[in-house]
Design a protein around this motif. Structure first.
Motif, PDB file in Angstrom:
ATOM      1  N   PHE A   9      -3.216   3.801  -2.577  1.00  0.00           N
ATOM      2  CA  PHE A   9      -3.115   2.846  -3.680  1.00  0.00           C
ATOM      3  C   PHE A   9      -2.702   1.484  -3.120  1.00  0.00           C
ATOM      4  N   LEU A  10      -3.243   0.422  -3.734  1.00  0.00           N
ATOM      5  CA  LEU A  10      -3.021  -0.936  -3.230  1.00  0.00           C
ATOM      6  C   LEU A  10      -2.632  -1.861  -4.376  1.00  0.00           C
ATOM      7  N   LEU A  11      -1.694  -2.750  -4.084  1.00  0.00           N
ATOM      8  CA  LEU A  11      -1.268  -3.772  -5.037  1.00  0.00           C
ATOM      9  C   LEU A  11      -1.070  -5.080  -4.286  1.00  0.00           C
ATOM     10  N   THR A  12      -1.682  -6.154  -4.801  1.00  0.00           N
ATOM     11  CA  THR A  12      -1.482  -7.492  -4.245  1.00  0.00           C
ATOM     12  C   THR A  12      -1.192  -8.464  -5.379  1.00  0.00           C
ATOM     13  N   PHE A  13      -0.310  -9.401  -5.119  1.00  0.00           N
ATOM     14  CA  PHE A  13      -0.015 -10.461  -6.083  1.00  0.00           C
ATOM     15  C   PHE A  13       0.610 -11.625  -5.339  1.00  0.00           C
ATOM     16  N   THR A  14       0.653 -12.762  -6.013  1.00  0.00           N
ATOM     17  CA  THR A  14       1.196 -13.988  -5.427  1.00  0.00           C
ATOM     18  C   THR A  14       2.331 -14.495  -6.303  1.00  0.00           C
ATOM     19  N   ALA A  15       3.439 -14.822  -5.675  1.00  0.00           N
ATOM     20  CA  ALA A  15       4.598 -15.367  -6.374  1.00  0.00           C
ATOM     21  C   ALA A  15       4.614 -16.878  -6.203  1.00  0.00           C
ATOM     22  N   ALA A  16       4.575 -17.607  -7.332  1.00  0.00           N
ATOM     23  CA  ALA A  16       4.641 -19.067  -7.318  1.00  0.00           C
ATOM     24  C   ALA A  16       6.083 -19.508  -7.521  1.00  0.00           C
ATOM     25  N   LEU A  17       6.578 -20.358  -6.616  1.00  0.00           N
ATOM     26  CA  LEU A  17       7.976 -20.778  -6.639  1.00  0.00           C
ATOM     27  C   LEU A  17       8.124 -22.128  -7.326  1.00  0.00           C
ATOM     28  N   THR A  18       9.302 -22.378  -7.846  1.00  0.00           N
ATOM     29  CA  THR A  18       9.575 -23.653  -8.515  1.00  0.00           C
ATOM     30  C   THR A  18       9.939 -24.748  -7.530  1.00  0.00           C
ATOM     31  N   THR A  19      10.472 -24.375  -6.381  1.00  0.00           N
ATOM     32  CA  THR A  19      10.888 -25.356  -5.385  1.00  0.00           C
ATOM     33  C   THR A  19      10.712 -24.767  -4.003  1.00  0.00           C
ATOM     34  N   ASP A  20      10.546 -25.633  -3.025  1.00  0.00           N
ATOM     35  CA  ASP A  20      10.405 -25.168  -1.648  1.00  0.00           C
ATOM     36  C   ASP A  20      11.734 -25.182  -0.911  1.00  0.00           C
ATOM     37  N   ARG A  21      12.826 -25.453  -1.629  1.00  0.00           N
ATOM     38  CA  ARG A  21      14.144 -25.496  -0.992  1.00  0.00           C
ATOM     39  C   ARG A  21      14.803 -24.120  -1.069  1.00  0.00           C
ATOM     40  N   PHE A  22      14.215 -23.182  -0.397  1.00  0.00           N
ATOM     41  CA  PHE A  22      14.779 -21.836  -0.416  1.00  0.00           C
ATOM     42  C   PHE A  22      15.618 -21.538   0.810  1.00  0.00           C
ATOM     43  N   GLY A  23      15.550 -22.404   1.822  1.00  0.00           N
ATOM     44  CA  GLY A  23      16.380 -22.214   3.004  1.00  0.00           C
ATOM     45  C   GLY A  23      16.077 -20.902   3.701  1.00  0.00           C
ATOM     46  N   ASN A  24      17.135 -20.153   3.999  1.00  0.00           N
ATOM     47  CA  ASN A  24      16.994 -18.866   4.687  1.00  0.00           C
ATOM     48  C   ASN A  24      17.012 -17.685   3.731  1.00  0.00           C
ATOM     49  N   SER A  25      16.943 -17.943   2.412  1.00  0.00           N
ATOM     50  CA  SER A  25      17.046 -16.846   1.448  1.00  0.00           C
ATOM     51  C   SER A  25      15.861 -15.903   1.541  1.00  0.00           C
ATOM     52  N   LEU A  26      14.684 -16.424   1.908  1.00  0.00           N
ATOM     53  CA  LEU A  26      13.505 -15.572   1.990  1.00  0.00           C
ATOM     54  C   LEU A  26      13.499 -14.723   3.254  1.00  0.00           C
ATOM     55  N   SER A  34       0.848  -1.194   0.000  1.00  0.00           N
ATOM     56  CA  SER A  34       0.000   0.000   0.000  1.00  0.00           C
ATOM     57  C   SER A  34       0.880   1.240   0.000  1.00  0.00           C
ATOM     58  N   LEU A  35       0.456   2.231  -0.771  1.00  0.00           N
ATOM     59  CA  LEU A  35       1.210   3.484  -0.898  1.00  0.00           C
ATOM     60  C   LEU A  35       0.255   4.648  -0.695  1.00  0.00           C
ATOM     61  N   SER A  36       0.571   5.498   0.291  1.00  0.00           N
ATOM     62  CA  SER A  36      -0.294   6.634   0.622  1.00  0.00           C
ATOM     63  C   SER A  36       0.534   7.912   0.619  1.00  0.00           C
ATOM     64  N   PRO A  37       0.200   8.879  -0.225  1.00  0.00           N
ATOM     65  CA  PRO A  37       0.913  10.167  -0.201  1.00  0.00           C
ATOM     66  C   PRO A  37       0.476  11.005   0.988  1.00  0.00           C
ATOM     67  N   THR A  38       1.380  11.818   1.479  1.00  0.00           N
ATOM     68  CA  THR A  38       1.093  12.684   2.623  1.00  0.00           C
ATOM     69  C   THR A  38       0.744  14.107   2.207  1.00  0.00           C
ATOM     70  N   PHE A  39       0.822  14.410   0.908  1.00  0.00           N
ATOM     71  CA  PHE A  39       0.524  15.763   0.449  1.00  0.00           C
ATOM     72  C   PHE A  39      -0.925  15.847  -0.026  1.00  0.00           C
ATOM     73  N   SER A  40      -1.368  17.049  -0.347  1.00  0.00           N
ATOM     74  CA  SER A  40      -2.765  17.300  -0.694  1.00  0.00           C
ATOM     75  C   SER A  40      -3.050  16.930  -2.147  1.00  0.00           C
ATOM     76  N   LYS A  41      -4.338  17.034  -2.517  1.00  0.00           N
ATOM     77  CA  LYS A  41      -4.754  16.708  -3.879  1.00  0.00           C
ATOM     78  C   LYS A  41      -4.221  17.696  -4.909  1.00  0.00           C
ATOM     79  N   ALA A  42      -3.827  18.866  -4.461  1.00  0.00           N
ATOM     80  CA  ALA A  42      -3.327  19.872  -5.400  1.00  0.00           C
ATOM     81  C   ALA A  42      -1.984  19.481  -6.007  1.00  0.00           C
ATOM     82  N   ILE A  43      -1.278  18.548  -5.377  1.00  0.00           N
ATOM     83  CA  ILE A  43       0.029  18.118  -5.859  1.00  0.00           C
ATOM     84  C   ILE A  43      -0.116  16.781  -6.573  1.00  0.00           C
ATOM     85  N   ILE A  44       0.505  16.669  -7.737  1.00  0.00           N
ATOM     86  CA  ILE A  44       0.506  15.435  -8.516  1.00  0.00           C
ATOM     87  C   ILE A  44       1.949  14.991  -8.703  1.00  0.00           C
TER      88      ILE A  44
END
Length: 493
Positions: free
Chosen positions: A422-439, A362-372
């Motif tokens: 503004f909001l954005l959601t998505f799902t990442a599908a992995l090829t393997t579950d052997r990711f260890g501590n990388s995530l 989620s992304l929220s601006p702190t300025f007013s509508k007058a600024i783009i």
């Protein structure tokens, strides 16, 4: 101080050499070529010492510009001379630095060495003066492959303060042509220029009879906002690095008076080597104030252009200067206090199962509508084992681009108006579950943006006046805040 200066190739071949004092010879200069260049050392060092000789060098497109001295000289001054001489060589050769062009323009190089350095001491590094007092014409073969690279040589550290080659104007790349000849008119003009500069009537960065089709001056305050949030959305650090860029197209030799606030010079006078703060009365400004303008701002570091008269800041509380022709950086500064953060970024990364990860940003601006805001872009890293991105919710007016080869998702905004989330959601599908501590240690999310008429530090210009000019001058003021290293760390939930 400088006993000798020469240009050598990467293999140790000397293309040009000039001796200034009688304490060294050409054989002494060849010591550097035999011991450093010919041995193909992998480590690059700007300074070497052999026996009683000190060598200082800078790199020019694979060539080495080297200064040699036997005395305990001022290293900073020598490197400053070499750096400015490098810019002059790039300018005179139109950025095309090759062995053929160096040999072809050897007369120009030797004349330049004599004008810049006299008796081992630096004399003149101003391109305008050298153009007037030199007679040799440059003959350049070939063209510059990447013109933007030429601009980067002259910008140096300035991109960190918001100055970019896209906005900073450079003169057209043409071969250097000296103006001095045997005519009486040219000799009288050259003598007049030298005498007036010697008596400080005109500064060396200003032409004697400057002519411009447009009698105007524009000032742009550009800032880079560097912010770091931890994975709990807590603000860790922030910094504003900015610059004031002036584009001067004025007739004659005008004197510009720029006022930023009433107390700026008072703090600068009392504390030149440490932080300075200022207070400004907003009602006294001649121009429309930018968003987030503050009455009090603290500058931790600052650097003025050489044309600024510091005595006028102490006495008149005004930045007074005779501007060079064209575009130049008047002031660079850094502030680490009371910055206005224009966006609130809240990412959530959750592991659904061993092969799926859900992202919610989620992304929220702190300025007013007058600024783009413009050029808003959120770069979201994804695991290297991602095989597919399943799109979810995405706000209207935004797009999502997936780059699996470089392991990131880009969230782009056509335009971003204030007081909207503004909001954005998505799902990442992995090829393997052997990711260890990388995530557990994902790279940080980065945010880039351009906000016109916004000042993150709160700095703004109060007044802009000119004296020693008769005709009417057009004035223009602009403010831009950019996203620098705007990072938010991630943690898998």
């Amino acid at each position: 101080m400088i006993s000798c200066i020469f240009i050598a190739t990467s293999t140790g071949k000397v293309l040009a050499l000039r001796l200034y004092r009688g304490d060294v010879t050409k054989e002494d200069a060849l010591i550097f070529c035999r011991n450093v260049l010919s041995n193909n050392r992998n480590t690059y060092a700007p300074m070497y010492r052999y026996e009683k000789f000190n060598f200082f060098r800078v790199n020019i497109e694979g060539f080495n510009l080297v200064a040699l001295t036997r005395r305990n000289g001022n290293s900073f001054l020598i490197f400053h001379t070499l750096t400015e001489l490098k810019k002059l060589l790039l300018s005179f050769l139109s950025g095309v630095v090759t062995e053929e062009n160096i040999v072809e323009n050897s007369f120009l190089l030797y004349e330049l060495f004599d004008e810049v350095i006299d008796g081992g001491y630096t004399q003149n590094l101003e391109p305008l003066v050298l153009t007037d007092v030199m007679a040799t014409k440059a003959t350049v073969k070939g063209s510059l492959a990447d013109p933007s690279k030429y601009g980067n040589y002259f910008l140096g550290f300035l991109p960190k303060f918001g100055v970019s080659p896209e906005t900073f104007l450079f003169e057209h790349l043409l071969p250097f042509e000296g103006r001095l000849n045997d005519s009486e008119e040219c000799l009288e003009y050259c003598q007049e220029v030298v005498s007036m500069m010697a008596t400080s009537v005109i500064p060396p960065w200003r032409k004697l009879n400057g002519v411009s089709n447009r009698n105007s001056i524009s000032v742009e305050l550009t800032e880079n906002l560097n912010v770091l949030y931890n994975h709990n959305s807590e603000l860790v650090s922030y910094e504003v690095t900015g610059s004031i860029v002036v584009n001067s197209m004025l007739i004659g030799t005008p004197l510009v008076h720029l006022r930023m606030n009433d107390d700026f010079s008072h703090n600068l006078t009392n504390n030149l080597n440490s932080s300075s703060s200022y207070q400004t009365n907003k009602s006294s400004s001649q121009f429309h104030l930018p968003v987030a303008a503050k009455q009090t701002v603290r500058l931790d570091d600052y650097k003025f252009h050489q044309c600024v008269n510091l005595e006028s800041i102490k006495s008149n509380k005004t930045i007074t200067f005779i501007p060079p022709e064209g575009m130049f950086v008047l002031l660079c500064y850094r502030s680490t206090s009371s910055a206005t953060i224009p966006f609130i970024l809240r990412p959530k990364v959750k592991l659904i199962d061993t092969l799926h990860i859900n992202y919610s940003i989620s992304l929220s601006p702190t300025f007013s509508k007058a600024i783009i805001a413009q050029k808003v872009c959120v770069k979201i890293p994804i695991p290297k084992t991602t095989k597919e991105i399943v799109s979810g919710t995405i706000s209207t007016g935004t797009t999502m681009d997936v780059n699996l080869s470089h392991h990131f998702v880009t969230w782009n905004f056509r335009k971003l108006q204030g007081e909207t989330t503004f909001l954005l959601t998505f799902t990442a599908a992995l090829t393997t579950d052997r990711f260890g501590n990388s995530l557990q240690s994902l790279p940080s999310i980065s945010l880039g943006f351009h906000i016109p008429w916004f000042s993150a530090s709160g700095l703004y210009l109060s007044s802009l006046d000119l004296s020693n000019t008769k005709s009417k001058v057009s004035k223009n003021i602009n403010y831009v805040t950019k996203g620098g290293l705007y990072l938010h760390r991630l943690k898998l939930l």
